[in-house]
Structure formats: C-alpha cells, structure tokens
Design a protein around this motif. Structure first.
Motif, PDB file in Angstrom:
ATOM      1  N   GLN A 108       3.565  -1.612  24.526  1.00  0.00           N
ATOM      2  CA  GLN A 108       2.345  -2.084  23.850  1.00  0.00           C
ATOM      3  C   GLN A 108       2.163  -1.352  22.512  1.00  0.00           C
ATOM      4  OE1 GLN A 108      -1.203  -1.146  26.005  1.00  0.00           O
ATOM      5  NE2 GLN A 108      -2.486  -2.561  24.849  1.00  0.00           N
ATOM      6  N   LEU A 109       2.373  -0.036  22.557  1.00  0.00           N
ATOM      7  CA  LEU A 109       2.220   0.770  21.343  1.00  0.00           C
ATOM      8  C   LEU A 109       3.278   0.379  20.313  1.00  0.00           C
ATOM      9  CD1 LEU A 109       0.817   3.200  19.923  1.00  0.00           C
ATOM     10  CD2 LEU A 109       2.608   4.634  20.903  1.00  0.00           C
ATOM     11  N   MET A 145       1.583  -3.537  12.695  1.00  0.00           N
ATOM     12  CA  MET A 145       0.846  -2.860  11.619  1.00  0.00           C
ATOM     13  C   MET A 145       1.793  -2.480  10.478  1.00  0.00           C
ATOM     14  SD  MET A 145      -2.011  -1.852  10.429  1.00  0.00           S
ATOM     15  CE  MET A 145      -3.346  -1.673  11.586  1.00  0.00           C
ATOM     16  N   LEU A 147       2.597  -5.499   8.430  1.00  0.00           N
ATOM     17  CA  LEU A 147       1.459  -5.859   7.578  1.00  0.00           C
ATOM     18  C   LEU A 147       1.409  -4.950   6.343  1.00  0.00           C
ATOM     19  CD1 LEU A 147      -0.864  -7.893   7.849  1.00  0.00           C
ATOM     20  CD2 LEU A 147      -2.245  -6.075   8.847  1.00  0.00           C
ATOM     21  N   ILE A 148       1.614  -3.679   6.585  1.00  0.00           N
ATOM     22  CA  ILE A 148       1.574  -2.709   5.477  1.00  0.00           C
ATOM     23  C   ILE A 148       2.756  -2.943   4.536  1.00  0.00           C
ATOM     24  CG2 ILE A 148       1.816  -0.243   4.934  1.00  0.00           C
ATOM     25  CD1 ILE A 148       0.122   0.193   7.543  1.00  0.00           C
ATOM     26  N   PHE A 159       2.693  -3.934   0.524  1.00  0.00           N
ATOM     27  CA  PHE A 159       3.376  -3.190  -0.541  1.00  0.00           C
ATOM     28  C   PHE A 159       4.276  -4.123  -1.362  1.00  0.00           C
ATOM     29  CE2 PHE A 159       1.533   0.443   1.215  1.00  0.00           C
ATOM     30  CZ  PHE A 159       1.740   1.506   0.360  1.00  0.00           C
ATOM     31  N   LYS A 214       2.544   2.013  -4.872  1.00  0.00           N
ATOM     32  CA  LYS A 214       1.373   2.900  -4.911  1.00  0.00           C
ATOM     33  C   LYS A 214       0.984   3.200  -6.366  1.00  0.00           C
ATOM     34  CE  LYS A 214       0.710   7.820  -4.237  1.00  0.00           C
ATOM     35  NZ  LYS A 214      -0.660   7.934  -4.615  1.00  0.00           N
ATOM     36  N   PHE A 226      -0.354   0.071  -8.080  1.00  0.00           N
ATOM     37  CA  PHE A 226      -1.707  -0.252  -7.634  1.00  0.00           C
ATOM     38  C   PHE A 226      -2.727   0.623  -8.374  1.00  0.00           C
ATOM     39  CE2 PHE A 226      -5.352   0.491  -4.852  1.00  0.00           C
ATOM     40  CZ  PHE A 226      -5.730  -0.807  -4.570  1.00  0.00           C
ATOM     41  N   ASN A 227      -2.415   1.913  -8.452  1.00  0.00           N
ATOM     42  CA  ASN A 227      -3.326   2.845  -9.138  1.00  0.00           C
ATOM     43  C   ASN A 227      -3.400   2.543 -10.636  1.00  0.00           C
ATOM     44  OD1 ASN A 227      -4.487   5.208  -7.377  1.00  0.00           O
ATOM     45  ND2 ASN A 227      -2.521   4.651  -6.521  1.00  0.00           N
ATOM     46  N   TYR A 260      -1.332   5.508  26.988  1.00  0.00           N
ATOM     47  CA  TYR A 260      -1.553   4.741  25.749  1.00  0.00           C
ATOM     48  C   TYR A 260      -2.789   5.222  24.993  1.00  0.00           C
ATOM     49  CZ  TYR A 260      -2.591   0.850  22.649  1.00  0.00           C
ATOM     50  OH  TYR A 260      -2.873   0.093  21.540  1.00  0.00           O
ATOM     51  N   VAL A 289      -2.307   8.730  23.533  1.00  0.00           N
ATOM     52  CA  VAL A 289      -1.356   8.735  22.416  1.00  0.00           C
ATOM     53  C   VAL A 289      -1.997   8.122  21.168  1.00  0.00           C
ATOM     54  CG1 VAL A 289       0.825   7.746  21.581  1.00  0.00           C
ATOM     55  CG2 VAL A 289       0.702   8.752  23.861  1.00  0.00           C
ATOM     56  N   LEU A 298      -2.771   9.825  17.540  1.00  0.00           N
ATOM     57  CA  LEU A 298      -2.261   9.294  16.264  1.00  0.00           C
ATOM     58  C   LEU A 298      -3.406   9.058  15.273  1.00  0.00           C
ATOM     59  CD1 LEU A 298       0.441   6.781  17.572  1.00  0.00           C
ATOM     60  CD2 LEU A 298       0.837   8.990  16.463  1.00  0.00           C
ATOM     61  N   ILE A 312     -11.703   9.187  -7.705  1.00  0.00           N
ATOM     62  CA  ILE A 312     -11.074   8.897  -6.401  1.00  0.00           C
ATOM     63  C   ILE A 312     -11.389  10.062  -5.450  1.00  0.00           C
ATOM     64  CG2 ILE A 312      -8.859   8.693  -5.162  1.00  0.00           C
ATOM     65  CD1 ILE A 312      -9.318   6.193  -6.670  1.00  0.00           C
ATOM     66  N   TRP A 352      -8.726  -3.864  13.710  1.00  0.00           N
ATOM     67  CA  TRP A 352      -7.466  -3.906  12.978  1.00  0.00           C
ATOM     68  C   TRP A 352      -7.694  -3.841  11.470  1.00  0.00           C
ATOM     69  CZ3 TRP A 352      -2.101  -4.571  13.984  1.00  0.00           C
ATOM     70  CH2 TRP A 352      -1.765  -4.277  15.310  1.00  0.00           C
ATOM     71  N   TYR A 389      -8.394  -0.244  10.686  1.00  0.00           N
ATOM     72  CA  TYR A 389      -7.180   0.583  10.729  1.00  0.00           C
ATOM     73  C   TYR A 389      -6.294   0.294   9.519  1.00  0.00           C
ATOM     74  CZ  TYR A 389      -8.431   1.428  15.639  1.00  0.00           C
ATOM     75  OH  TYR A 389      -9.076   1.771  16.784  1.00  0.00           O
ATOM     76  N   TYR A 390      -6.155  -0.995   9.228  1.00  0.00           N
ATOM     77  CA  TYR A 390      -5.310  -1.402   8.097  1.00  0.00           C
ATOM     78  C   TYR A 390      -5.860  -0.820   6.791  1.00  0.00           C
ATOM     79  CZ  TYR A 390      -3.532  -4.422   4.385  1.00  0.00           C
ATOM     80  OH  TYR A 390      -2.975  -4.875   3.220  1.00  0.00           O
ATOM     81  N   ILE A 408      -5.323   2.999   6.651  1.00  0.00           N
ATOM     82  CA  ILE A 408      -3.932   3.401   6.378  1.00  0.00           C
ATOM     83  C   ILE A 408      -3.577   3.099   4.922  1.00  0.00           C
ATOM     84  CG2 ILE A 408      -1.504   2.989   6.975  1.00  0.00           C
ATOM     85  CD1 ILE A 408      -2.472   2.389   9.849  1.00  0.00           C
ATOM     86  N   MET A 409      -3.983   1.927   4.447  1.00  0.00           N
ATOM     87  CA  MET A 409      -3.678   1.565   3.060  1.00  0.00           C
ATOM     88  C   MET A 409      -4.372   2.526   2.091  1.00  0.00           C
ATOM     89  SD  MET A 409      -1.510  -0.861   2.849  1.00  0.00           S
ATOM     90  CE  MET A 409      -1.584  -1.583   1.230  1.00  0.00           C
ATOM     91  N   LEU A 447      -2.301   5.677   2.071  1.00  0.00           N
ATOM     92  CA  LEU A 447      -0.999   5.497   1.412  1.00  0.00           C
ATOM     93  C   LEU A 447      -1.151   5.285  -0.096  1.00  0.00           C
ATOM     94  CD1 LEU A 447       0.865   3.221   3.986  1.00  0.00           C
ATOM     95  CD2 LEU A 447       1.247   5.641   3.549  1.00  0.00           C
ATOM     96  N   LEU A 448      -2.167   4.556  -0.492  1.00  0.00           N
ATOM     97  CA  LEU A 448      -2.302   4.233  -1.920  1.00  0.00           C
ATOM     98  C   LEU A 448      -2.942   5.351  -2.733  1.00  0.00           C
ATOM     99  CD1 LEU A 448      -3.330   0.467  -1.686  1.00  0.00           C
ATOM    100  CD2 LEU A 448      -1.162   1.384  -2.486  1.00  0.00           C
ATOM    101  N   PHE A 449      -3.770   6.168  -2.077  1.00  0.00           N
ATOM    102  CA  PHE A 449      -4.455   7.217  -2.845  1.00  0.00           C
ATOM    103  C   PHE A 449      -3.991   8.626  -2.521  1.00  0.00           C
ATOM    104  CE2 PHE A 449      -7.699   3.733  -2.908  1.00  0.00           C
ATOM    105  CZ  PHE A 449      -7.530   3.431  -4.245  1.00  0.00           C
ATOM    106  N   ALA A 450      -2.978   8.736  -1.681  1.00  0.00           N
ATOM    107  CA  ALA A 450      -2.493  10.083  -1.327  1.00  0.00           C
ATOM    108  C   ALA A 450      -1.788  10.716  -2.520  1.00  0.00           C
ATOM    109  CB  ALA A 450      -1.539   9.986  -0.155  1.00  0.00           C
TER     110      ALA A 450
END
Lengths: 310, 502
Positions: free
Chosen positions: A3-4, A11, A14-15, A19, A155, A158-159, B208, B211, B215, B443, B476, B479-480, B483-484, B487-490
């Motif tokens: 499932q995980l 996910m 999607l990511i 990108f 990245k 985008f910035n 599950y 875990v 995460l 930011i 979702w 979460y999306y 995460i974005m 990733l985009l501003f790190a």
C-alpha cells in the motif's frame, strides 16, 4: 508495505510530472545561453566560405569577430557559448553546417578535456532555449546528465518565474542574449571593471584525473567530417592567465601532449603561447576583458594568416 | 598494529579533512541510504536487525571520517565494561571507582577534543597579559561530529547503572547500537538507556500508520531545515561575520532570523531523527515543544532541547542539591547548570556567556516572581489573561533573542558590539535585504509565518490526526502541495546542521 509503495509511486509520479511541466513551460528567451538561437541562425545562414569559431565562452568574451572578418576576409560566426554544454554538443551542433571552403578554428577550454565532454547542467539550459538542439544529443550519458539536472533546473526555473512577476526585464545585463553582437561576440563586458582573479583556481570543480580520450576522439571525428566536406580545421588552445597556467602546468601539458600526438588537425601554438597577464582577464580564467580581447584577436589574425598561407 | 593506531591517530588531525560526501540527513546520499536500510531492516529476521542497524550506524558515522569511529568504539567499550564491573560487585567503593573510570575516560576524550584548546589558548592569553612569555600547547585535532551527544548519552547509562536504576547491558552489540544509533547519533535527542535500550530487543513489524507518520515527521523536519534554516542562515552569516558593517535594522533582523534558523535547524534535525526511528519502530523522546511560545525562561527550558535540559536536571542539578537547599544555594545551582550547559554547546566563551545569561534570567525570574505577580495584578493584567500571556511571551522572546546574540557571535567582542548597536544604531534608510535579496527574504519570512501557523494549530489539535480525518482528495492535495513547497523552495546548498559541532 505494498500500500505504501503504491501510494509513494503515485505521489512521486505526480511530482515528477509537475517538474516536467515546469521544465516545458515557456522560457525567457533573453538569457545568455539563449544566444545559441542567434548563433545557430547565423551559422546556418552564412554562406561558405566562412570562418567558424568553435569552443566555449572563452570565444564569446575573447574575440573581436568583425575585426577578424575584415582582416582575414571571411564572414565570421562565433559559436562560443558555455563549457557546461559539453564538447560533444558543441561539436555536433556545428558540424552539419560546415561546408566546402569553410575554415574552422577549434578553441575548447581545458575543462572539456577533464570530464565535461558530455556536458553538465548547462546542457539542459541550452536545450530549453533551443529545443531543435535535441537532435544533437547522441549519447545516453548526455540524456542522463539532462535527467539528473532536471529537478534542480525546474526548481530554479520556477523560482525565476516567480521572481520575475511584476518586474521589468533587466536592460543592462552582462549575461544575456542582447549583450552579444550579430557575430556572437559578447560586448557588454567591454570597458567594464573585472574581478581580481589572482586567487582563482583554474579547476574549481571536481575534474577527472586523466585527460578524457573521448574528447580527443570527438575532436578527431569532427575534423574528419569537416575535412571530408572540404573544410580546413585548425586548433588553438584557450586563453588563460599565465599564473593559472603555471599552477596547472602538469594538467595542461598532459592535454597538449595527447593532442600533439593524436589530433588530426594543425595545432597553432603551444598552451603557453595562449597565456596572458592577469590584467587582461575579466571575471573568470577564460574570460578576457576588452584589452585582452584586442590582444588575442591580433594574435589569432597573425596565427591564421601564417596558417592559411600553407 | 602500531601502524594501525598511528593511522587512526593521524586521521584525527585537522589536516585530514572530513569526507565531503558524508551521509547528512539533507544529502542525496541519505535519500539512498535510509530507504535501503529500512527495506533491509524489514526484510531481515528480527534477530539480525541489530547487526544491520549497528553496521548502518557505523557507516553513517564513518562517512564523515573513518577515524571518528575509534572514539565511538572507545566510548562504547569503556562504558560497557565499567557497567559490567559495577554490576559484578556489591562493594560501593569499587562501584564508585568503576564509575569514575567511565566518567574520566569519556569526559577526558570530550575535554581533549573539544575543550583543551579553549583553556590552553585562554591560558596563553592570560599568561601573556601578565607578562609571562609562556605558550600552552595548541592541539591540531578535529572536533569529532556529535561527540557531546553520544558522550552524554553514554554517561547517563554509566550513572544509571551506578545508581542501580538499571542493570548493565550484557549484549555488547546492542549496547554499541544504543551508543551509535544513526538517527540520533550526531545531534540527539540524547536518549536514556532506560527507554531506548529495551526497544532494541523488541520485534517491530511493518506498521503502515507508524511508517507514514514517521515519514511525515521527517518531511516536516526537511521543511524546517531546508526551506527556513538554510535560507535564513545566508542572511545571518553575512551580518554576524562582519557585524561592524551593519546598522540596527539588519542586526535585529539577523538576530530574529538566527532565532528561527537555530530552532528550525535543530528541531528539524530532531524531527528527521525521531521520524526516521519511528519508521523502523523506535520511539525517541520529543526534543522541542514550540519554545518561542514560552511565557517565561523556566518554561522555555522545558520546551527547548528537552533531552539536554532533563539530562542536566537529572545528572547535574539534582546531584548539586537542586532546589532542596537554601535559596542562595538553589540559585547558585541553577546558575552553574546553565553555565555548564553553555559550555556544552561549544568551546567558546560566547557560549558560556549565553549560558550565564540564561542562568541569570532564571535566577532573576525566580527572585522577582512575587513582585512581578503583584505588578501584573496592579496593572489589571490578572483579569486579562490573554493580554497578560501575550506580554509574557513577548518579554520571554526578547530575552531569548538577546541571549542568541551571544550564542551566534563569533567572538565576545562581536557579541557586545551587536548587543549595543541593536539599540543605538538606527538607520531607517539602510537596505535590509542584503545579499539574500528581496525574493529569498520574503520566501523565508512567509515560511516562518507558515511554521508558526502550524505551531498555533498544534496547540489546538493534533495536526496529523486533523489531516487524516479530511477527505482523500484534500489530504493528497495537502501532501502534494507540502512536498512541492519543500522541493521548490529548499536551499540545496548542503549546509551542515548547526548542532553537529556541539
């Protein structure tokens, strides 16, 4: 656990797609690397016989093409762009347009012999600005480099996009497309004050330990194809400061030694012949300033007059 | 054999630089290392898992520098043997000798590698100022990453066995894992043997919910570290590396940014550590509880670096007599604990000053407790609890910020310069974005705002439960988006965690 795994893959997909979407979004065509569009257009439009300069940014900064044109009598196309696009791409994007009577001067930077043959992060920037360049991608290694750089590239893009909202475009930029003249020479740095490069290392990034023989093979493939079409090819070393030459003599002479043994085109001068005082450099080891550019252009003209007599 | 020791010793010298590709939590290497360890962990039969974790932990530590492992092994073996010997005798005198042996060796290592140069250099300066041309030797050794953390964790074990609060651990492998467990090895939380060691003997199946919770906590930690701490660090470094070039506004902003940088850096590390352990089934202690919402300094220390505060409480403050003594001695005990805590953070007098300031705040706060209550009552604040609380939080934050100046400054001189100029050198026309630039500045600021929104929400509900109860599409999307955002501003500059140096 399944499932995980399923949810994680969904996910990640999607990511990943997000990108890719960012990467494919329309790009600002005003960057320095976007000058590849103009350089390619000139290369393809200029009739033979023409003089084509092939290499990295040392050519953009360090050559006065209109003067070369006047003195040598050939229309000049300066294809110098950036070393991170990789020697392979640089050569493959030029060779289809080399014809009978053309003269090619190869002037690759030393980095291209130490691990940058297949390119690095800039390759993706070049392709983004010039999608037709994709047809010059010929190796899995290049594709891998593109894929590896894609997340960071997206990245940054985008910035950049977010940052540019509501801002007027920079009208006095150095590293931008309009800073180059019609021949492909950078002009914006002329008369500008450069950096103190006395402590700058030639090889700042990790480089390969040995000279990359693929770079030499790639050059020879290019020379063979150009010669088979009736063009003449010459090789010159890139311009660097004497100080950095002294500090990296072993690595530089290793390149020279292999080239003098294996290269199938005349080499004009030794690496040392292409060194200059630090005062002639602008913001990087390969980038000449206005004065340095004049000096180097004079030397190139002298070398070429001599070579073309033969 | 001698050559081997010589190589290890040589490896501890500064001239031998640590590896550049160390497995930092915020590195690409960790993104490969951690899933591989987790997959192997759940694939292996229970009885072999400690071996995997021990090997992974040593690999993790040695990725900085192989020679560091020699110190880790020494600390482990000494504490292990001392505990076995203590358990093997009823003679209190001999038990004390074994405890002293463990303390002397472990604190000795810590002293040599971390503090020797501070005292030697200070001694040299003092000697010279007195006219003596004497130089104390200066050791050219590299500070091993996380040495203060694993030394304190090991010390607590030795003291617990000595006090009879636990039996010695017979299994050397399991004990070595307790000392070196990779999620918390280099920057805590400083775990107690009574809580962590027994967990290594339990059999955890893949769960599950646990875990995914782990995460999510790790993702929250990455947000704090990569988006906030590393971004603000650019501004803070610029100002604090040459404070004389800046007027009040940049100095204030840099100090506020540093407060968030250090919080996000350290609590971000703790979140990643706790989350990583949770993925494998282990519970580590909570290390931060929204410290900047504290109403007084006492509360701040119940919320900031909880594992260290409780360590000092149990192993220093209470043995000194705690509060069960005269008032003046109680205050002295508190002050000593905070000065030592400052010194624990780093071999620089700036840290001692920072600890002393907090000790001073605490003593002053206790001393004036009744008067302050009367003052609040006289001002009518007692009948307006919300306003009272807001004022208390603001004053506490102000005091903490002032102390951070001493923590961050490179020298005592710089600290005093900043401490004075934040109040005196106003220049409202000065550019305050500095090299960070307006875009990155905002930011960072917006991210701090988001952080505090989540903190505020955490005070009302359990955020993970709140999200879990939403419809799937909303969960979702959240979460999306999260995460974005990361990733985009790190900031992927690979900046190390600040607390590694402690």
């Amino acid at each position: 656990m399944i499932q995980l795994a399923v949810k994680s893959i969904a996910m990640l997909t999607l990511i990943g797609l997000s990108f890719i979407a960012i990467t494919l979004a329309p790009v600002d065509q005003g960057s320095y690397l976007a000058s590849v569009i103009d350089k390619q257009a000139r290369l393809q439009a200029t009739e033979s016989p023409k003089l084509v300069l092939v290499g990295g940014s040392n050519l953009s900064f360090g050559v006065d093409s209109p003067r070369l044109e006047r003195e040598l009598g050939y229309p000049v196309v300066n294809m110098g762009l950036g070393i991170n696009a990789g020697l392979r791409f640089i050569l493959d994007s030029v060779i289809p347009f080399i014809n009978e009577g053309d003269i090619v001067i190869l002037m690759p930077e030393y980095h291209l012999f130490y691990g940058l043959y297949e390119g690095d992060d800039e390759l993706l920037d070049v392709l983004e600005a010039y999608p037709p360049g994709l047809r010059y991608i010929h190796s899995l290694r290049q594709l891998y480099n593109i894929a590896r750089e894609l997340p960071m590239h997206a990245k940054l893009k985008f910035n950049r996009m977010l940052r540019s909202i509501g801002r007027e475009p920079d009208t006095e930029c150095l590293y931008c497309r309009k800073a180059l003249n019609a021949h492909g020479d950078l002009m914006a740095h002329l008369g500008m004050k450069g950096k103190d490069l006395s402590d700058m290392q030639l090889f700042r990034r990790k480089i390969s330990k040995q000279v990359d023989v693929n770079a030499v093979k790639g050059l020879n493939r290019f020379i063979e194809r150009a010669q088979s079409r009736g063009a003449r090819v010459f090789f010159m070393y890139a311009s660097i400061p004497r100080k950095q030459y002294g500090e990296n003599k072993e690595k530089i002479e290793a390149v020279a030694s292999i080239l003098s043994r294996d290269l199938e085109a005349p080499i004009l001068g030794t690496p040392q012949d292409h060194t200059y005082d630090l005062k002639y450099f602008f913001d990087w080891i390969y980038h000449l300033n206005g004065e340095g550019r004049e000096l180097r252009t004079t030397q190139i003209i002298a070398w070429m007059r001599e070579a073309l007599k033969k | 054999m001698f050559a081997g020791f010589a190589r290890v010793a040589a490896g501890l010298y500064k001239s031998e630089q640590p590896h550049l590709d160390a497995v930092l939590f915020n590195s690409l290497e960790f993104l490969i290392f951690f899933p591989l360890v987790v997959l192997a962990y759940f694939a292996l039969p229970y009885r072999y898992r400690w071996m995997l974790l021990l090997a992974a932990s040593y690999y993790f530590y040695m990725s900085w520098k192989v020679a560091y492992a020699a110190l880790l092994v020494t600390t482990t073996v000494v504490a292990y043997l001392a505990a076995l010997w203590m358990d093997g005798t009823e003679d209190p005198r001999r038990r004390r000798h074994y405890l002293i042996f463990s303390l002397v060796v472990n604190l000795g290592i810590l002293f040599v590698f971390k503090y020797f140069n501070l005292f030697a250099d200070t001694g040299t300066i003092l000697a010279q100022s007195l006219g003596a041309g004497f130089h104390f030797p200066h050791l050219d050794v590299l500070l091993p990453v996380g040495i203060s953390f694993y030394t304190f964790q090991t010390l607590s074990y030795s003291i617990d066995v000595y006090r009879g609060e636990r039996r010695s651990e017979r299994h050397l492998g399991i004990f070595a894992l307790y000392v070196s467990f990779f999620p918390q090895l280099v920057a805590g939380p400083i775990e107690r043997s009574t809580t962590l060691l027994p967990q290594f003997k339990k059999n955890f199946d893949f769960d599950y919910r646990r875990v995914t919770d782990g995460l999510k906590l790790m993702a929250w930690g990455f947000f704090k570290k990569l988006v906030i701490a590393d971004r603000l660090g650019i501004y803070v470094d610029q100002v604090y590396n040459s404070p004389g070039e800046y007027s009040s506004i940049p100095l204030i902003i840099a100090t506020v940014f540093f407060a968030y940088q250090i919080y996000c850096d350290f609590s971000g590390y703790s979140d990643i550590a706790i989350g990583a352990a949770q993925v494998m089934g282990y519970d580590l202690m909570q290390n931060f509880r929204q410290p900047y919402f504290s109403k007084n300094i006492q509360e701040f220390w119940r919320r900031w670096h909880v594992s260290l505060s409780t360590w000092f409480r149990d192993y220093l403050y209470i043995p000194l007599g705690g509060s069960r003594t005269t008032v003046s001695r109680w205050y002295l005990n508190l002050f000593i604990v905070f000065v030592v805590s400052g010194l624990w953070h780093g071999a620089n007098w700036t840290f001692v000053m920072w600890g002393a300031l907090h000790g001073g705040y605490l003593v002053f706060g206790l001393w004036t407790r009744k008067w302050r209550a009367k003052l609040a009552s006289a001002c009518g604040l007692s009948s307006r609890p919300r306003l009272h609380k807001l004022i208390q939080i603001s004053i506490t934050m102000g005091l903490v910020l002032f102390a951070w100046i001493f923590f961050r400054a490179n020298t005592i001189g710089d600290a005093f310069y900043v401490a004075v100029h934040v109040f005196t050198d106003f220049d409202f026309g000065a550019d305050f974005y500095l090299e960070l630039g307006a875009y990155e500045f905002w930011i960072g600021t917006v991210s701090i705002f988001l952080l505090e929104c989540v903190h505020y929400m955490q005070r009302q509900v359990r955020v993970r439960t709140f999200i879990a109860e939403r419809p799937a599409w909303l969960r979702w999307s959240l979460y999306y988006a999260s995460i974005m955002y990361v990733l985009l501003f790190a900031e992927f500059g690979g900046a190390k965690f600040i607390y590694f140096q402690f």
